[in-house]
Enzyme design. Sequence first.
Site, short mmCIF file in Angstrom:
data_model
loop_
_atom_site.label_atom_id
_atom_site.label_comp_id
_atom_site.label_asym_id
_atom_site.label_seq_id
_atom_site.Cartn_x
_atom_site.Cartn_y
_atom_site.Cartn_z
N VAL A 177 0.84 -1.19 0.00
CA VAL A 177 0.00 0.00 0.00
C VAL A 177 0.88 1.25 0.00
CG1 VAL A 177 -1.73 1.31 1.29
CG2 VAL A 177 -1.86 -1.19 1.20
N CYS A 194 -4.81 -9.58 3.41
CA CYS A 194 -4.83 -8.28 4.09
C CYS A 194 -5.66 -8.35 5.36
CB CYS A 194 -5.39 -7.21 3.16
SG CYS A 194 -5.48 -5.58 3.93
N ARG A 215 9.24 -5.25 2.51
CA ARG A 215 9.91 -4.16 3.23
C ARG A 215 11.38 -3.99 2.84
NH1 ARG A 215 9.68 -5.74 8.83
NH2 ARG A 215 9.36 -7.81 7.94
#
Length: 504
Positions: free
Chosen positions: A19, A118, A258
């Site tokens: 996101v 999610c 990440r």
Amino acid sequence: MTGNSPLRFRGKKILAPMVRVGTLPMRLLALDYGADIVYLIRLMCLHWYLIFVCFSFPIEVLETVDFVAPNERVVFRTCERERHHVVFQMGSADAERALAVAKLVESDVAGIDINMGCPKEYSTKASMGAALLSDPDKIESILTTLVKGICKPITCKIRILPSIQDTVNLVKRIEKTGIAAIAVHGRKSLVLPFFCLLERKKEERPQHPVHCDVIKAISEVVSIPVIANGGSHDFIKEYTDIETFQKATAASSVMIARAAMWNPSIFRKEGFFPLKEVMQDYIKYAVRYDNHYTNTKYCLCQMLREQLETTQGKKLHAAQSTQEICEAFEMADFYEETLAIFEAKKTSLETETRDEDDQMEDPDVIKMAVRFDKREYPPQITPKMCLLEWCRKEKHPQPVYETVQRPLDRLFCSVVTVAEQKYRSTLWDKSKKLAEQSAAIVCLRTLGVPEGKLCEGENQLINKRKREDQECLNNRDCGEDSAEPSQKKANFIEEASDMKLPKM
């Protein structure tokens, strides 16, 4: 993908859907550094089947294809560079709506993915994301519908269940739908299937260890490629760690989130680029593809991390435009040069547009400089309706509208043919529907026929509508189950489709 092989999911290094991070600049940068596939994460498709209708078109200056919402916001921007590498992820709880959205983007992406992992409340409350894990029948319906209805590869991304066996059983059922691959985030979900209700319900966060054993168990029992995800915290600190994580999970491919967000050059087999160089490369793409400055700023802050308190970090934090971001990274000259290139392209396209307009000049077309303003008309009454009513009364064939769109500014012009005579407005409009209304006005004014404006007083069409409304009220008073007049339904559809297109 005409002339190209379908997307494969074995031995791949993949940018995970994230996101706010996975916008076009980040996806292109990951591909430059060595990623094989890039995922983009978008909004829930609960409303997309309305958002996307007829709002995909090329942007000539940027050389992109944009999908634009009625509020003029670009919700998905892509380009030829990523066309055969980008997987479009959506959230959905409805098979037919998912298929409708997939069909709209199908020609501009390499694959379609359904998000089943999610854990955010806005997703699970709509029965999407991780909430789907509690409904295997719905999972099967959505995936089967997409596999049968779309020619591009279909994948899905899940979180693991508390029990390895329950997870394996679910994945086996998913495999039978015919999807091309399954991505597994190796942490447990807060939203659990009914058969796991006695297990603990605490959702695992990035600081929790990734369950490589569960991903490995899945990899060993299914024949489709398994994409391992979730290793940034425990495993992936540099490029060589990607292979380590892949071996630990026995997966076919690895998806990185990440670690790629912090430095997308994680995909370089030669090793990291200096962070300053990576950030400058990112900014170049952000400027080149007109990325909104707030998104650019967010992604750069994720890269800076602990350096946000440095002088440069403070300049970035204070930046309120793309230009100020460029100035913070000593790229003001690049910004000005890029804008000059855009301006030159725009000028060239304007010249081409004028030439096209000249070619459109037809002496047999009656023209006026008019524009439709809905505020000047009663509710549910439009010039197109008045013209259609007049044609019926005079026993002419119904009006025929031909509409074109200029590539440069995406404005529309419509020509209406009535009784073998053509009419058009010389003013270009923001939507196809507005352009058609303007053409209808030109025709009505030329013929001396009332166009339904408020200042004209009541006309036959308004009186007809009032009679229909009164009949409807009378039927209700009598307890009859009367259907709404078909004319009114047609008008509602017309007004709902009258959406604005975005400005350059």
